[in-house]
Design a protein around this motif. Structure first.
Motif, mmCIF file in Angstrom:
data_model
loop_
_atom_site.group_PDB
_atom_site.id
_atom_site.type_symbol
_atom_site.label_atom_id
_atom_site.label_comp_id
_atom_site.label_asym_id
_atom_site.label_seq_id
_atom_site.Cartn_x
_atom_site.Cartn_y
_atom_site.Cartn_z
ATOM 1 N N SER A 99 0.845 -1.184 0.000
ATOM 2 C CA SER A 99 0.000 0.000 0.000
ATOM 3 C C SER A 99 0.887 1.242 0.000
ATOM 4 C CB SER A 99 -0.916 0.025 1.226
ATOM 5 O OG SER A 99 -0.174 0.359 2.390
ATOM 6 N N GLU A 139 -8.272 13.386 -1.543
ATOM 7 C CA GLU A 139 -8.686 11.982 -1.631
ATOM 8 C C GLU A 139 -10.051 11.834 -2.278
ATOM 9 O OE1 GLU A 139 -10.656 11.541 2.842
ATOM 10 O OE2 GLU A 139 -8.694 10.648 2.404
ATOM 11 N N ARG A 155 -11.321 11.879 -8.197
ATOM 12 C CA ARG A 155 -11.493 10.533 -8.744
ATOM 13 C C ARG A 155 -10.555 10.200 -9.889
ATOM 14 N NH1 ARG A 155 -12.790 8.006 -4.936
ATOM 15 N NH2 ARG A 155 -13.333 6.275 -6.322
ATOM 16 N N GLN A 159 1.702 -0.151 -6.493
ATOM 17 C CA GLN A 159 1.204 1.213 -6.274
ATOM 18 C C GLN A 159 0.106 1.590 -7.273
ATOM 19 O OE1 GLN A 159 1.858 2.697 -3.521
ATOM 20 N NE2 GLN A 159 3.227 0.986 -3.023
ATOM 21 N N ALA A 175 -2.106 -0.607 -8.342
ATOM 22 C CA ALA A 175 -3.268 -1.306 -7.785
ATOM 23 C C ALA A 175 -3.829 -0.569 -6.579
ATOM 24 C CB ALA A 175 -2.882 -2.733 -7.408
ATOM 25 N N ASP A 176 -2.954 -0.028 -5.736
ATOM 26 C CA ASP A 176 -3.422 0.687 -4.544
ATOM 27 C C ASP A 176 -4.158 1.969 -4.920
ATOM 28 O OD1 ASP A 176 -3.373 0.717 -1.561
ATOM 29 O OD2 ASP A 176 -2.323 2.613 -1.891
ATOM 30 N N GLN A 217 -5.689 2.521 -7.735
ATOM 31 C CA GLN A 217 -6.925 2.158 -8.431
ATOM 32 C C GLN A 217 -8.061 1.827 -7.461
ATOM 33 O OE1 GLN A 217 -5.395 -0.934 -11.021
ATOM 34 N NE2 GLN A 217 -5.452 0.427 -12.804
ATOM 35 N N LYS A 218 -7.732 1.481 -6.244
ATOM 36 C CA LYS A 218 -8.770 1.237 -5.233
ATOM 37 C C LYS A 218 -9.472 2.523 -4.832
ATOM 38 C CE LYS A 218 -6.208 -2.626 -3.148
ATOM 39 N NZ LYS A 218 -5.439 -3.058 -1.948
ATOM 40 N N GLN A 219 -8.835 3.653 -5.091
ATOM 41 C CA GLN A 219 -9.355 4.929 -4.605
ATOM 42 C C GLN A 219 -9.751 5.893 -5.707
ATOM 43 O OE1 GLN A 219 -6.675 6.448 -1.458
ATOM 44 N NE2 GLN A 219 -5.695 4.450 -1.524
ATOM 45 N N CYS A 220 -9.389 5.600 -6.943
ATOM 46 C CA CYS A 220 -9.696 6.492 -8.061
ATOM 47 C C CYS A 220 -10.426 5.734 -9.164
ATOM 48 C CB CYS A 220 -8.403 7.096 -8.631
ATOM 49 S SG CYS A 220 -7.539 8.202 -7.492
ATOM 50 N N ASP A 221 -11.326 6.437 -9.848
ATOM 51 C CA ASP A 221 -12.038 5.831 -10.969
ATOM 52 C C ASP A 221 -11.135 5.649 -12.187
ATOM 53 O OD1 ASP A 221 -14.377 5.836 -9.444
ATOM 54 O OD2 ASP A 221 -14.903 7.860 -10.105
ATOM 55 N N ASN A 274 -6.315 -1.786 -17.707
ATOM 56 C CA ASN A 274 -7.133 -0.792 -17.010
ATOM 57 C C ASN A 274 -6.385 0.485 -16.667
ATOM 58 O OD1 ASN A 274 -5.503 -2.161 -15.261
ATOM 59 N ND2 ASN A 274 -7.033 -2.459 -13.659
#
Length: 354
Positions: free
Chosen positions: A7, A48, A51, A111, A113-114, A116-120, A143
């Motif tokens: 993360s 944060e 998006r 990083q 992947a991390d 992408q958990k928070q942004c569209d 993606n």
């Protein structure tokens, strides 16, 4: 080698611990050790709640400081960004003796992947070798929203890259120079160059089998770049471009190609002979590398003390790229982009429109 963090929060924490333990510092750097550590730490800018995110990857021997100005400009345009610290970087040049290209790739993927958990939408950006790492993921992962590549080191101009595979078993260092820049190493280990060489082989295979960029690509490159083969970058862009791609080209002649934005690299009114590899991501107002910054790159003359001192002490310095002289002067290597504001406005629109 410690386990690679999964993360961004873990990455920041582990980087802080490593730098507190290992960061080289000298008075010649002009800042205190704690300030030098803060300057090269991984960082995040923007809200944060935004998006759209951009992961930024520095180059060989560099640090996240490479993207301080870029990230601040993106944040002003409502775009979130993170700049990571690759293993073996930011501390001391000796730490590059054991780095591995595979670890850099795993860091980047973790990083991405991390974020992408928070942004569209997640874009991946990189400078020099960092742009090679970005390209590898952009051509491999389905993606990725787009790529932003500053001076992509897909092919290097120096023969030190391919010779590194021959020297790797026998020598530790390609060059050892005084370390007076807190933001990057001035010395290069054979191992670090050898690991970069492995990345160039991987990106060569991917580019050769690619028919077209799979996502929007924004590239910034200088014709005069002494580090990378910018003509190869131009050729690949023209071959692989799609309507949603752009090349910002700093050169001597205007290019009238679709998707290319040309700007002159010769700006005598600003005492700029050419735009260097080291210039593309920094604002002229950067307090370290900017026009009035506290660091002047005179490494071209490091073995000639008279020329080195004349370069450092020139009250009205000229700026250029390695190998491009200015008559009667000892030009410093350019470390800021005179088109920075224009570039970031254009890039902000490029991202927002997609």
């Amino acid at each position: 080698m410690p386990e690679l963090p999964m993360s961004f929060a873990e990455h920041v924490q582990q980087s802080r611990q490593r730098l507190e333990r290992d960061k080289y510092h000298s008075e010649a750097m002009g800042v205190g050790r704690s300030e030098a550590i803060d300057a090269v730490m991984p960082f995040e800018m923007g809200s944060e709640h935004q998006r759209v995110g951009v992961l930024l990857i520095h180059g060989l021997s560099d640090s996240p400081f490479t993207f301080r100005d870029v990230a601040a400009a993106l944040a002003q345009r409502g775009i979130r960004s993170r700049s990571i610290l690759l293993s073996g970087h930011g501390s001391r040049a000796e730490d590059s003796l054991k780095v591995r290209a595979g670890n850099w790739r795993r860091q980047v993927r973790a990083q991405i992947a991390d974020l992408q958990k928070q942004c569209d939408k997640v874009w991946v950006g990189g400078y020099s070798m960092g742009a090679v790492l970005a390209t590898l993921e952009g051509l491999d992962l389905p993606n990725i929203a787009g790529l932003i590549l500053w001076a992509p080191a897909w092919r290097c101009r120096s023969n030190m890259v391919w010779t590194s595979r021959l020297l790797f078993p026998f020598r530790k260092w390609h060059s050892v120079r005084p370390e007076r820049d807190f933001a990057r190493y001035s010395s290069f280990s054979i191992n670090a160059i050898h690991q970069y060489y492995h990345l160039t082989l991987q990106v060569k295979r991917q580019l050769n089998t690619c028919q077209r960029f799979r996502c929007p690509v924004y590239i910034v490159a200088s014709e005069a770049d002494a580090t990378i083969n910018s003509q190869f970058v131009l050729q690949q862009f023209l071959r692989l471009r799609q309507p949603d791609s752009r090349l910002v080209w700093y050169g001597h002649e205007e290019l009238s190609e679709t998707g290319v934005l040309s700007r002159s690299g010769y700006l005598p009114e600003q005492r700029i002979r050419a735009i260097a590899h080291t210039a593309v991501t920094f604002s002229p107002a950067n307090p370290h590398y900017g026009k009035q910054g506290d660091y002047r790159n005179c490494l071209a003359y490091v073995e000639d003390s008279t020329a080195f001192n004349r370069c450092l002490q020139d009250p009205e310095p000229w700026f250029s790229e390695y190998g491009l002289a200015v008559e009667g002067r000892y030009p410093a290597r350019l470390t800021f982009n005179p088109y920075f504001e224009e570039m970031m406005a254009d890039l902000g629109d490029f991202i927002s429109d997609r």
